[in-house]
Design a protein around this motif. Structure first.
Motif, PDB file in Angstrom:
ATOM      1  N   TRP A  39      38.873  20.431  -8.778  1.00  0.00           N
ATOM      2  CA  TRP A  39      38.594  20.542  -7.345  1.00  0.00           C
ATOM      3  C   TRP A  39      37.086  20.560  -7.126  1.00  0.00           C
ATOM      4  CZ3 TRP A  39      41.805  20.051  -3.317  1.00  0.00           C
ATOM      5  CH2 TRP A  39      43.172  20.250  -3.513  1.00  0.00           C
ATOM      6  N   THR A  40      36.602  19.680  -6.256  1.00  0.00           N
ATOM      7  CA  THR A  40      35.159  19.612  -5.995  1.00  0.00           C
ATOM      8  C   THR A  40      34.889  19.531  -4.499  1.00  0.00           C
ATOM      9  OG1 THR A  40      35.107  17.193  -6.111  1.00  0.00           O
ATOM     10  CG2 THR A  40      34.731  18.397  -8.157  1.00  0.00           C
TER      11      THR A  40
ATOM     12  N   TYR B 261      29.954  21.524  -5.767  1.00  0.00           N
ATOM     13  CA  TYR B 261      30.491  22.757  -6.349  1.00  0.00           C
ATOM     14  C   TYR B 261      31.877  22.486  -6.915  1.00  0.00           C
ATOM     15  CZ  TYR B 261      31.855  27.636  -6.901  1.00  0.00           C
ATOM     16  OH  TYR B 261      32.273  28.831  -7.428  1.00  0.00           O
ATOM     17  N   TYR B 262      32.143  23.008  -8.122  1.00  0.00           N
ATOM     18  CA  TYR B 262      33.445  22.856  -8.773  1.00  0.00           C
ATOM     19  C   TYR B 262      34.209  24.178  -8.632  1.00  0.00           C
ATOM     20  CZ  TYR B 262      31.013  18.870 -10.763  1.00  0.00           C
ATOM     21  OH  TYR B 262      30.288  17.700 -10.921  1.00  0.00           O
ATOM     22  N   PHE B 263      35.366  24.128  -7.999  1.00  0.00           N
ATOM     23  CA  PHE B 263      36.086  25.333  -7.620  1.00  0.00           C
ATOM     24  C   PHE B 263      36.932  25.931  -8.747  1.00  0.00           C
ATOM     25  CE2 PHE B 263      35.319  23.025  -3.671  1.00  0.00           C
ATOM     26  CZ  PHE B 263      34.804  24.021  -2.856  1.00  0.00           C
TER      27      PHE B 263
ATOM     28  N   GLY C 270      30.567   9.710  -1.135  1.00  0.00           N
ATOM     29  CA  GLY C 270      31.705  10.521  -0.755  1.00  0.00           C
ATOM     30  C   GLY C 270      31.885  11.714  -1.667  1.00  0.00           C
ATOM     31  N   VAL C 271      32.992  11.724  -2.418  1.00  0.00           N
ATOM     32  CA  VAL C 271      33.283  12.819  -3.340  1.00  0.00           C
ATOM     33  C   VAL C 271      32.199  12.895  -4.420  1.00  0.00           C
ATOM     34  CG1 VAL C 271      34.948  13.681  -5.035  1.00  0.00           C
ATOM     35  CG2 VAL C 271      35.750  12.638  -2.911  1.00  0.00           C
TER      36      VAL C 271
ATOM     37  N   TRP D 249      29.836  14.367   3.401  1.00  0.00           N
ATOM     38  CA  TRP D 249      30.563  15.422   2.709  1.00  0.00           C
ATOM     39  C   TRP D 249      31.811  14.844   2.057  1.00  0.00           C
ATOM     40  CZ3 TRP D 249      35.523  15.913   4.367  1.00  0.00           C
ATOM     41  CH2 TRP D 249      35.821  15.488   5.656  1.00  0.00           C
ATOM     42  N   GLY D 250      32.302  15.546   1.044  1.00  0.00           N
ATOM     43  CA  GLY D 250      33.515  15.110   0.359  1.00  0.00           C
ATOM     44  C   GLY D 250      34.220  16.283  -0.292  1.00  0.00           C
ATOM     45  N   LEU D 251      35.532  16.272  -0.238  1.00  0.00           N
ATOM     46  CA  LEU D 251      36.373  17.266  -0.908  1.00  0.00           C
ATOM     47  C   LEU D 251      37.354  16.508  -1.774  1.00  0.00           C
ATOM     48  CD1 LEU D 251      37.284  20.216  -1.276  1.00  0.00           C
ATOM     49  CD2 LEU D 251      38.836  19.871   0.667  1.00  0.00           C
ATOM     50  N   GLY D 252      37.276  16.684  -3.118  1.00  0.00           N
ATOM     51  CA  GLY D 252      38.058  15.859  -4.026  1.00  0.00           C
ATOM     52  C   GLY D 252      38.965  16.649  -4.938  1.00  0.00           C
ATOM     53  N   LYS D 253      40.034  15.980  -5.397  1.00  0.00           N
ATOM     54  CA  LYS D 253      40.985  16.555  -6.343  1.00  0.00           C
ATOM     55  C   LYS D 253      41.280  15.521  -7.416  1.00  0.00           C
ATOM     56  CE  LYS D 253      44.350  18.951  -8.233  1.00  0.00           C
ATOM     57  NZ  LYS D 253      44.053  20.088  -9.153  1.00  0.00           N
ATOM     58  N   ALA D 254      41.099  15.920  -8.702  1.00  0.00           N
ATOM     59  CA  ALA D 254      41.398  15.038  -9.827  1.00  0.00           C
ATOM     60  C   ALA D 254      42.881  15.114 -10.152  1.00  0.00           C
ATOM     61  CB  ALA D 254      40.563  15.426 -11.037  1.00  0.00           C
TER      62      ALA D 254
END
Length: 298
Positions: free
Chosen positions: A185-186, A177-179, A35-36, A213-218
């Protein structure tokens, strides 16, 4: 009749596994296990990843229709994919070089009243050997490339047996990719392509592309994210029992990651709901996947 190809999956893991389950296109790899930050290779070291996946579909359809088949029909697959990864100190093309293997154990329960078919089995699935894992790391990105082979090693004695009955070469590529500078944000995309071999009966499953695909927030130490997958059969099956259509399926869901850094552990949990499913075989299920992952660094 031929039994659905997804009943012959291993869990994959992995990387991979390994374990997914459901109306999968021809091939071994089970989407939904990553995932993420799926495309981020860890630093040099030895790692164990255990993927516990549970897939269930209570309704199935005939291919190309929008009506559920009559009677009580359910498919329930639970799998544990044991993945061992060794990332070495050696460099190839500027990337960390590693190797991996996946050993899945799977339990399948089939209750298809329309056939009728009632069967269940628990056994080792097909084993994956990955002699090439390459991981690159930039200031705000990661990338991965890998190659390996799924052995034809699992049992195929019954419709619920976990073995696929053929081997497959699998190629992997992806990036994260780290935004932001804090890397809170990844976004990640991981693709796997399988070239499937012919079974002993002369049937050859089509080539398969799986994209996760994955869109993550720490949020402090915890990471939350949106995740999903699409699996598409890229070429048609051939040989005895082949149909003139290609399988595909897509799902979306959410993931939670909880690190326990003092113990070298990461705990992950995710839920996926399939929203699209098309089979190339005799029945077409649409279900949901619940997945738990344990990552241990040694």
């Amino acid at each position: 009749m031929r039994f659905p190809t997804f009943l012959k999956t291993a869990l994959a893991l992995a990387a991979s596994l390994g374990a997914g389950l459901g109306a999968q296109a021809a091939g071994h790899y089970v989407p939904g296990v990553e995932g993420v930050q799926a495309a981020s290779v860890p630093p040099p070291g030895v790692y164990y990843l255990g993927y516990l996946a549970d897939y269930k579909a209570d309704k199935v359809r005939a291919p190309g229709t929008k009506e559920d088949l009559p009677g009580s029909n359910s498919i329930h697959v639970t799998a544990l994919a044991n993945r061992l990864v060794w990332i070495t100190d050696h460099k190839i093309l500027g990337a960390d070089y590693g190797v991996e293997t996946i050993v899945p154990v799977q339990r399948t329960q089939l209750d298809l009243g329309v056939v009728p078919l009632h069967d269940n089995d628990t056994d080792l699935g097909d084993i994956y050997l990955g002699p090439v894992v390459l991981g690159w790391h930039g200031s705000n990105w990661d990338a991965v490339a890998a190659a390996g082979y799924w052995l034809d090693s699992g049992s195929t004695n019954s419709p619920a047996s976990p073995g696929k009955g053929y081997g497959s070469t699998m190629l992997t590529a992806g990036g994260t990719y780290y935004f932001d500078d804090g890397k809170t944000w990844t976004g990640s995309v991981l693709a796997r392509y399988e070239f499937n071999r012919t079974t002993s009966s002369g049937f050859k499953p089509g080539q398969t592309l799986s994209v996760e695909w994955g869109l993550g927030k720490a949020l402090g130490p915890v990471v939350v994210g949106l995740v999903g997958y699409t699996q598409q059969q890229m070429s048609k099956d051939s040989g005895p029992g082949a149909l003139d259509q290609k399988a595909s399926r897509s799902a979306a869901g959410a993931e939670l990651i909880y690190p326990m850094l003092s113990q070298g552990l990461f705990l992950k949990g995710a839920f996926y709901q399939e929203f699209s499913s098309k089979a190339a075989t005799s029945v077409e299920p649409k279900g949901h996947l619940l997945r738990f992952t344990l990552v241990k660094a040694f």
